[in-house]
Design a protein around this motif. Structure first.
Motif, PDB file in Angstrom:
ATOM      1  N   ARG A 193       0.672  -1.575  -0.236  1.00 44.57           N
ATOM      2  CA  ARG A 193      -0.150   0.119   0.209  1.00 44.57           C
ATOM      3  C   ARG A 193       1.000   0.834  -0.061  1.00 44.57           C
ATOM      4  O   ARG A 193       0.825   2.131  -0.742  1.00 44.57           O
ATOM      5  CB  ARG A 193      -0.961   0.121   1.313  1.00 44.57           C
ATOM      6  N   ARG A 194       2.195   1.171   1.163  1.00 40.50           N
ATOM      7  CA  ARG A 194       2.272   1.789   0.730  1.00 40.50           C
ATOM      8  C   ARG A 194       4.058   2.889  -0.586  1.00 40.50           C
ATOM      9  O   ARG A 194       3.887   3.762  -0.378  1.00 40.50           O
ATOM     10  CB  ARG A 194       3.329   2.759   2.340  1.00 40.50           C
ATOM     11  N   MET A 195       4.454   1.466  -1.124  1.00 42.59           N
ATOM     12  CA  MET A 195       5.328   1.739  -1.141  1.00 42.59           C
ATOM     13  C   MET A 195       5.092   1.390  -3.078  1.00 42.59           C
ATOM     14  O   MET A 195       5.521   1.673  -4.256  1.00 42.59           O
ATOM     15  CB  MET A 195       6.153   0.611  -1.600  1.00 42.59           C
ATOM     16  N   VAL A 196       4.111   0.614  -3.624  1.00 43.96           N
ATOM     17  CA  VAL A 196       3.520  -0.288  -5.003  1.00 43.96           C
ATOM     18  C   VAL A 196       2.396   0.735  -5.409  1.00 43.96           C
ATOM     19  O   VAL A 196       2.741   1.173  -6.818  1.00 43.96           O
ATOM     20  CB  VAL A 196       3.652  -2.245  -4.918  1.00 43.96           C
ATOM     21  N   ARG A 202       1.083   6.487 -10.357  1.00 42.79           N
ATOM     22  CA  ARG A 202       1.672   7.654 -11.161  1.00 42.79           C
ATOM     23  C   ARG A 202       2.046   7.461 -12.211  1.00 42.79           C
ATOM     24  O   ARG A 202       1.718   7.712 -13.891  1.00 42.79           O
ATOM     25  CB  ARG A 202       2.592   7.570 -10.759  1.00 42.79           C
ATOM     26  N   MET A 203       1.887   5.668 -12.733  1.00 47.52           N
ATOM     27  CA  MET A 203       2.249   5.350 -14.370  1.00 47.52           C
ATOM     28  C   MET A 203       0.933   5.546 -14.987  1.00 47.52           C
ATOM     29  O   MET A 203       0.615   6.242 -16.336  1.00 47.52           O
ATOM     30  CB  MET A 203       2.635   3.769 -13.907  1.00 47.52           C
ATOM     31  N   LEU A 219      -3.011  -4.747 -13.443  1.00 48.15           N
ATOM     32  CA  LEU A 219      -2.183  -4.948 -12.292  1.00 48.15           C
ATOM     33  C   LEU A 219      -2.405  -3.947 -11.345  1.00 48.15           C
ATOM     34  O   LEU A 219      -2.426  -4.633 -10.308  1.00 48.15           O
ATOM     35  CB  LEU A 219      -0.622  -4.479 -13.182  1.00 48.15           C
ATOM     36  N   GLU A 220      -2.796  -2.851 -11.477  1.00 48.45           N
ATOM     37  CA  GLU A 220      -3.379  -2.310 -10.542  1.00 48.45           C
ATOM     38  C   GLU A 220      -4.287  -2.472  -9.568  1.00 48.45           C
ATOM     39  O   GLU A 220      -4.632  -2.830  -8.434  1.00 48.45           O
ATOM     40  CB  GLU A 220      -4.003  -0.295 -10.894  1.00 48.45           C
ATOM     41  N   ALA A 221      -5.389  -3.215 -10.557  1.00 45.87           N
ATOM     42  CA  ALA A 221      -6.534  -3.888 -10.099  1.00 45.87           C
ATOM     43  C   ALA A 221      -6.326  -4.990  -9.179  1.00 45.87           C
ATOM     44  O   ALA A 221      -6.035  -5.356  -7.677  1.00 45.87           O
ATOM     45  CB  ALA A 221      -7.901  -4.435 -10.480  1.00 45.87           C
TER      46      ALA A 221
END
Length: 301
Positions: A193-196, A202-203, A219-221
């Motif tokens: 949650r904090r890093m990826v 942003r991508m 991928l985000e989902a």
């Protein structure tokens, strides 16, 4: 029991008119048998009784005829005194008619071996003067078998205790493993949650090629699912779902059609439909009116 001898007094009127057949039967018995009169004097013994007396050097004539068996019991000392007293009282009770029979088992060990005997005292049937039948049967084999059984039961109980202790230790380890696994999962999810996820967000705002945008969104989902209850609630089925079925389930949940899933995973449409049927079966969706996508979306609530 109480067969070490002292000399007793002779009993008047000892019976000697036994038939040859009765003698043959008496001598054929494995038990050591003696016939007593109403005063406890030994009137007759069988071959087994005499053989035992000779082997154990009792100190008087082997047949012990005309020896008072009650006096032998009454005079016994040492470790056998209490048991011998019980035997004498039992014989007197049978003579007096207070008991129909008296029985007991007792140890009679020698320097060479351990032995046990079963003693039985009864009245002889029929009319005439009181006659008491005293028999001693060797039950050593039975006692040794009982000892082996007790040792086996004790060993089995000890093994059971060890197994229960091992099971308890295993349960403790499994519980600790579950705790450790949950802590590790929480750490992974927190780091994600904090890093990826911020990087993916942003991508998604970048001017990506049209073909890349669905992949980034998927991928985000997927990563979002890891931080929500979807995969955790699917865990009961994960034991039987293949990795590809889990991947297909995630795409169905996102609302992708079978053709879109086939194109993205580079699989045939028939393969995707096969996975759909397997998912419904493994997720126990027997009712065909239940929508698979709605069911999978419900796992995220």
């Amino acid at each position: 029991m109480a067969r070490k001898a002292i000399h007793g007094q002779r009993s008047p009127g000892v019976t000697t008119g036994e038939s040859r057949l009765a003698r043959i039967i008496l001598d054929s018995l494995s038990a050591h048998v003696a016939i007593l009169d109403e005063n406890g004097f030994i009137l007759e013994t069988n071959r087994a009784w005499k053989a035992f007396a000779e082997e154990n050097r009792i100190g008087i004539r082997p047949d012990t005829l005309n020896v008072n068996y009650l006096e032998i019991c009454d005079s016994a000392g040492g470790d056998s005194a209490e048991a011998s007293s019980s035997v004498a009282q039992g014989i007197r009770d049978v003579i007096a008619g207070r008991m129909e029979e008296f029985v007991m088992d007792y140890p009679c060990h020698s320097p060479r071996e351990r032995r046990w005997f079963y003693m039985r005292v009864t009245r002889a049937a029929g009319p005439g003067p009181v006659r008491i039948v005293v028999s001693h049967e060797n039950i050593t084999a039975l006692k040794l078998a009982e000892e082996r059984l007790r040792r086996s039961e004790q060993a089995l109980w000890q093994e059971k205790q060890k197994l229960e202790e091992s099971n308890t230790a295993l349960r403790v380890l499994l519980r600790q493993r579950e705790v450790d696994q949950r802590e590790m999962e929480d750490d992974v999810l927190d780091n994600m949650r904090r890093m990826v996820l911020p990087v993916l967000e942003r991508m998604a705002r970048l001017p990506l090629p049209a073909r890349a945008r669905p992949l980034v969104a998927s991928l985000e989902a997927r990563l979002g699912d890891l931080t929500r209850p979807f995969l955790r609630r699917l865990s009961a089925a994960q034991a039987v779902l293949t990795p590809q079925e889990i991947e297909v389930a995630a795409l169905i949940r996102e609302g992708r059609s079978s053709k879109e899933i086939a194109d993205q995973l580079n699989l045939s449409l028939a393969t995707i439909n096969f996975h759909r049927r397997n998912l419904r079966q493994k997720l126990n969706l027997r009712n065909t009116r239940t929508n698979l996508q709605s069911f999978l979306m419900g796992l995220s609530d």
